[in-house]
Write a protein that holds these residues in place. Structure first.
Motif, PDB file in Angstrom:
ATOM      1  N   GLU A 251       0.833  -1.212   0.000  1.00  0.00           N
ATOM      2  CA  GLU A 251       0.000   0.000   0.000  1.00  0.00           C
ATOM      3  C   GLU A 251       0.866   1.261   0.000  1.00  0.00           C
ATOM      4  O   GLU A 251       0.619   2.189  -0.782  1.00  0.00           O
ATOM      5  CB  GLU A 251      -0.913   0.003   1.220  1.00  0.00           C
ATOM      6  N   HIS A 252       1.889   1.297   0.851  1.00  0.00           N
ATOM      7  CA  HIS A 252       2.774   2.468   0.894  1.00  0.00           C
ATOM      8  C   HIS A 252       3.575   2.606  -0.396  1.00  0.00           C
ATOM      9  O   HIS A 252       3.800   3.711  -0.871  1.00  0.00           O
ATOM     10  CB  HIS A 252       3.720   2.396   2.094  1.00  0.00           C
ATOM     11  N   LEU A 253       4.020   1.479  -0.938  1.00  0.00           N
ATOM     12  CA  LEU A 253       4.787   1.537  -2.185  1.00  0.00           C
ATOM     13  C   LEU A 253       3.908   2.031  -3.333  1.00  0.00           C
ATOM     14  O   LEU A 253       4.366   2.808  -4.172  1.00  0.00           O
ATOM     15  CB  LEU A 253       5.403   0.184  -2.507  1.00  0.00           C
ATOM     16  N   ALA A 254       2.642   1.613  -3.351  1.00  0.00           N
ATOM     17  CA  ALA A 254       1.712   2.091  -4.386  1.00  0.00           C
ATOM     18  C   ALA A 254       1.462   3.587  -4.228  1.00  0.00           C
ATOM     19  O   ALA A 254       1.395   4.329  -5.224  1.00  0.00           O
ATOM     20  CB  ALA A 254       0.398   1.316  -4.307  1.00  0.00           C
ATOM     21  N   GLN A 255       1.353   4.050  -2.989  1.00  0.00           N
ATOM     22  CA  GLN A 255       1.186   5.488  -2.751  1.00  0.00           C
ATOM     23  C   GLN A 255       2.425   6.249  -3.193  1.00  0.00           C
ATOM     24  O   GLN A 255       2.329   7.327  -3.774  1.00  0.00           O
ATOM     25  CB  GLN A 255       0.891   5.762  -1.279  1.00  0.00           C
ATOM     26  N   GLY A 256       3.597   5.671  -2.921  1.00  0.00           N
ATOM     27  CA  GLY A 256       4.842   6.297  -3.349  1.00  0.00           C
ATOM     28  C   GLY A 256       4.910   6.416  -4.865  1.00  0.00           C
ATOM     29  O   GLY A 256       5.351   7.436  -5.400  1.00  0.00           O
ATOM     30  N   LYS A 257       4.465   5.379  -5.561  1.00  0.00           N
ATOM     31  CA  LYS A 257       4.442   5.416  -7.027  1.00  0.00           C
ATOM     32  C   LYS A 257       3.509   6.515  -7.515  1.00  0.00           C
ATOM     33  O   LYS A 257       3.855   7.279  -8.430  1.00  0.00           O
ATOM     34  CB  LYS A 257       3.999   4.068  -7.589  1.00  0.00           C
ATOM     35  N   THR A 258       2.339   6.629  -6.908  1.00  0.00           N
ATOM     36  CA  THR A 258       1.367   7.655  -7.301  1.00  0.00           C
ATOM     37  C   THR A 258       1.921   9.052  -7.075  1.00  0.00           C
ATOM     38  O   THR A 258       1.819   9.918  -7.955  1.00  0.00           O
ATOM     39  CB  THR A 258       0.055   7.470  -6.525  1.00  0.00           C
ATOM     40  N   VAL A 259       2.534   9.272  -5.911  1.00  0.00           N
ATOM     41  CA  VAL A 259       3.116  10.588  -5.617  1.00  0.00           C
ATOM     42  C   VAL A 259       4.237  10.887  -6.603  1.00  0.00           C
ATOM     43  O   VAL A 259       4.335  11.991  -7.132  1.00  0.00           O
ATOM     44  CB  VAL A 259       3.624  10.657  -4.158  1.00  0.00           C
ATOM     45  N   PHE A 260       5.088   9.902  -6.858  1.00  0.00           N
ATOM     46  CA  PHE A 260       6.190  10.054  -7.815  1.00  0.00           C
ATOM     47  C   PHE A 260       5.660  10.457  -9.186  1.00  0.00           C
ATOM     48  O   PHE A 260       6.108  11.447  -9.776  1.00  0.00           O
ATOM     49  CB  PHE A 260       6.967   8.737  -7.898  1.00  0.00           C
ATOM     50  N   GLU A 261       4.674   9.721  -9.680  1.00  0.00           N
ATOM     51  CA  GLU A 261       4.150   9.988 -11.017  1.00  0.00           C
ATOM     52  C   GLU A 261       3.447  11.341 -11.100  1.00  0.00           C
ATOM     53  O   GLU A 261       3.601  12.061 -12.078  1.00  0.00           O
ATOM     54  CB  GLU A 261       3.199   8.866 -11.432  1.00  0.00           C
ATOM     55  N   ASN A 262       2.676  11.693 -10.081  1.00  0.00           N
ATOM     56  CA  ASN A 262       1.907  12.934 -10.128  1.00  0.00           C
ATOM     57  C   ASN A 262       2.735  14.174  -9.794  1.00  0.00           C
ATOM     58  O   ASN A 262       2.534  15.223 -10.395  1.00  0.00           O
ATOM     59  CB  ASN A 262       0.704  12.856  -9.187  1.00  0.00           C
ATOM     60  N   SER A 263       3.648  14.062  -8.849  1.00  0.00           N
ATOM     61  CA  SER A 263       4.414  15.235  -8.421  1.00  0.00           C
ATOM     62  C   SER A 263       5.611  15.514  -9.319  1.00  0.00           C
ATOM     63  O   SER A 263       5.839  16.657  -9.713  1.00  0.00           O
ATOM     64  CB  SER A 263       4.893  15.062  -6.976  1.00  0.00           C
ATOM     65  N   CYS A 264       6.368  14.496  -9.636  1.00  0.00           N
ATOM     66  CA  CYS A 264       7.602  14.696 -10.411  1.00  0.00           C
ATOM     67  C   CYS A 264       7.301  15.020 -11.874  1.00  0.00           C
ATOM     68  O   CYS A 264       8.043  15.769 -12.507  1.00  0.00           O
ATOM     69  CB  CYS A 264       8.486  13.466 -10.302  1.00  0.00           C
ATOM     70  N   ASN A 265       6.226  14.465 -12.376  1.00  0.00           N
ATOM     71  CA  ASN A 265       5.865  14.642 -13.777  1.00  0.00           C
ATOM     72  C   ASN A 265       5.359  16.053 -14.078  1.00  0.00           C
ATOM     73  O   ASN A 265       5.242  16.428 -15.235  1.00  0.00           O
ATOM     74  CB  ASN A 265       4.807  13.602 -14.163  1.00  0.00           C
ATOM     75  N   ARG A 266       5.070  16.836 -13.055  1.00  0.00           N
ATOM     76  CA  ARG A 266       4.609  18.208 -13.271  1.00  0.00           C
ATOM     77  C   ARG A 266       5.684  19.084 -13.903  1.00  0.00           C
ATOM     78  O   ARG A 266       5.379  19.980 -14.677  1.00  0.00           O
ATOM     79  CB  ARG A 266       4.196  18.847 -11.946  1.00  0.00           C
ATOM     80  N   CYS A 267       6.928  18.820 -13.545  1.00  0.00           N
ATOM     81  CA  CYS A 267       8.019  19.701 -13.991  1.00  0.00           C
ATOM     82  C   CYS A 267       8.940  19.066 -15.032  1.00  0.00           C
ATOM     83  O   CYS A 267       9.621  19.780 -15.750  1.00  0.00           O
ATOM     84  CB  CYS A 267       8.860  20.144 -12.795  1.00  0.00           C
ATOM     85  N   HIS A 268       9.012  17.754 -15.064  1.00  0.00           N
ATOM     86  CA  HIS A 268       9.938  17.113 -15.999  1.00  0.00           C
ATOM     87  C   HIS A 268       9.497  15.682 -16.268  1.00  0.00           C
ATOM     88  O   HIS A 268       8.644  15.141 -15.570  1.00  0.00           O
ATOM     89  CB  HIS A 268      11.380  17.141 -15.472  1.00  0.00           C
ATOM     90  N   LYS A 269      10.107  15.095 -17.263  1.00  0.00           N
ATOM     91  CA  LYS A 269       9.863  13.694 -17.599  1.00  0.00           C
ATOM     92  C   LYS A 269      10.291  12.833 -16.403  1.00  0.00           C
ATOM     93  O   LYS A 269      11.291  13.131 -15.742  1.00  0.00           O
ATOM     94  CB  LYS A 269      10.674  13.331 -18.836  1.00  0.00           C
ATOM     95  N   LEU A 270       9.536  11.793 -16.139  1.00  0.00           N
ATOM     96  CA  LEU A 270       9.868  10.921 -15.016  1.00  0.00           C
ATOM     97  C   LEU A 270      11.185  10.195 -15.264  1.00  0.00           C
ATOM     98  O   LEU A 270      11.371   9.593 -16.327  1.00  0.00           O
ATOM     99  CB  LEU A 270       8.762   9.892 -14.786  1.00  0.00           C
ATOM    100  N   PRO A 271      12.085  10.245 -14.294  1.00  0.00           N
ATOM    101  CA  PRO A 271      13.341   9.517 -14.464  1.00  0.00           C
ATOM    102  C   PRO A 271      13.136   8.016 -14.258  1.00  0.00           C
ATOM    103  O   PRO A 271      12.231   7.593 -13.546  1.00  0.00           O
ATOM    104  CB  PRO A 271      14.234  10.096 -13.359  1.00  0.00           C
ATOM    105  N   ASP A 272      13.968   7.250 -14.897  1.00  0.00           N
ATOM    106  CA  ASP A 272      13.966   5.807 -14.720  1.00  0.00           C
ATOM    107  C   ASP A 272      14.454   5.498 -13.307  1.00  0.00           C
ATOM    108  O   ASP A 272      15.493   6.013 -12.891  1.00  0.00           O
ATOM    109  CB  ASP A 272      14.912   5.189 -15.758  1.00  0.00           C
ATOM    110  N   PRO A 273      13.750   4.664 -12.548  1.00  0.00           N
ATOM    111  CA  PRO A 273      14.205   4.322 -11.198  1.00  0.00           C
ATOM    112  C   PRO A 273      15.619   3.744 -11.172  1.00  0.00           C
ATOM    113  O   PRO A 273      16.328   3.865 -10.174  1.00  0.00           O
ATOM    114  CB  PRO A 273      13.180   3.293 -10.719  1.00  0.00           C
ATOM    115  N   ALA A 274      16.056   3.145 -12.280  1.00  0.00           N
ATOM    116  CA  ALA A 274      17.406   2.588 -12.339  1.00  0.00           C
ATOM    117  C   ALA A 274      18.478   3.653 -12.573  1.00  0.00           C
ATOM    118  O   ALA A 274      19.663   3.343 -12.596  1.00  0.00           O
ATOM    119  CB  ALA A 274      17.487   1.532 -13.432  1.00  0.00           C
ATOM    120  N   LYS A 275      18.058   4.904 -12.718  1.00  0.00           N
ATOM    121  CA  LYS A 275      19.009   5.988 -12.972  1.00  0.00           C
ATOM    122  C   LYS A 275      19.998   6.149 -11.825  1.00  0.00           C
ATOM    123  O   LYS A 275      21.148   6.521 -12.045  1.00  0.00           O
ATOM    124  CB  LYS A 275      18.247   7.295 -13.193  1.00  0.00           C
ATOM    125  N   HIS A 276      19.551   5.910 -10.595  1.00  0.00           N
ATOM    126  CA  HIS A 276      20.411   6.072  -9.417  1.00  0.00           C
ATOM    127  C   HIS A 276      20.363   4.813  -8.562  1.00  0.00           C
ATOM    128  O   HIS A 276      19.384   4.074  -8.586  1.00  0.00           O
ATOM    129  CB  HIS A 276      19.928   7.238  -8.544  1.00  0.00           C
TER     130      HIS A 276
END
Length: 95
Positions: free
Chosen positions: A34-59
């Motif tokens: 549940e927390h990981l799914a919420q983290g994914k949602t926040v990541f997709e909605n918040s980070c995508n506002r300003c830039h393309k979503l980075p690949d999780p394997a980037k770091h």
């Protein structure tokens, strides 16, 4: 002289209180799906506002700590959202 010292201390306290919080993510905390799914949602909605979503394997895990510590305040994430995004990213990261 005493007034100058008191004024300097007051100004220093004010400047420090306006600085960023030091509640940085230091490692994984949430592991429930549940927390990981919420983290994914926040990541997709918040980070995508300003830039393309980075690949999780980037770091690697430490790289995400550094990146998110810089980006979470810009995205206005709460401490809990910051942690959930980090935990999501490292859960899907291949590094």
């Amino acid at each position: 002289m005493k007034k100058s010292i008191a004024l300097a201390l007051l100004a220093s306290a004010f400047i420090i209180s306006c600085g960023p919080k030091s509640s940085a993510v230091t490692g994984p905390k949430f592991t429930s799906s549940e927390h990981l799914a919420q983290g994914k949602t926040v990541f997709e909605n918040s980070c995508n506002r300003c830039h393309k979503l980075p690949d999780p394997a980037k770091h690697d895990d430490k790289g995400w700590i550094k990146t998110l510590s810089r980006m979470a305040p810009k995205a206005k994430l709460t401490d809990e959202q910051h942690q959930m995004v980090y935990d999501y990213l490292i859960s899907v990261n291949k590094k």
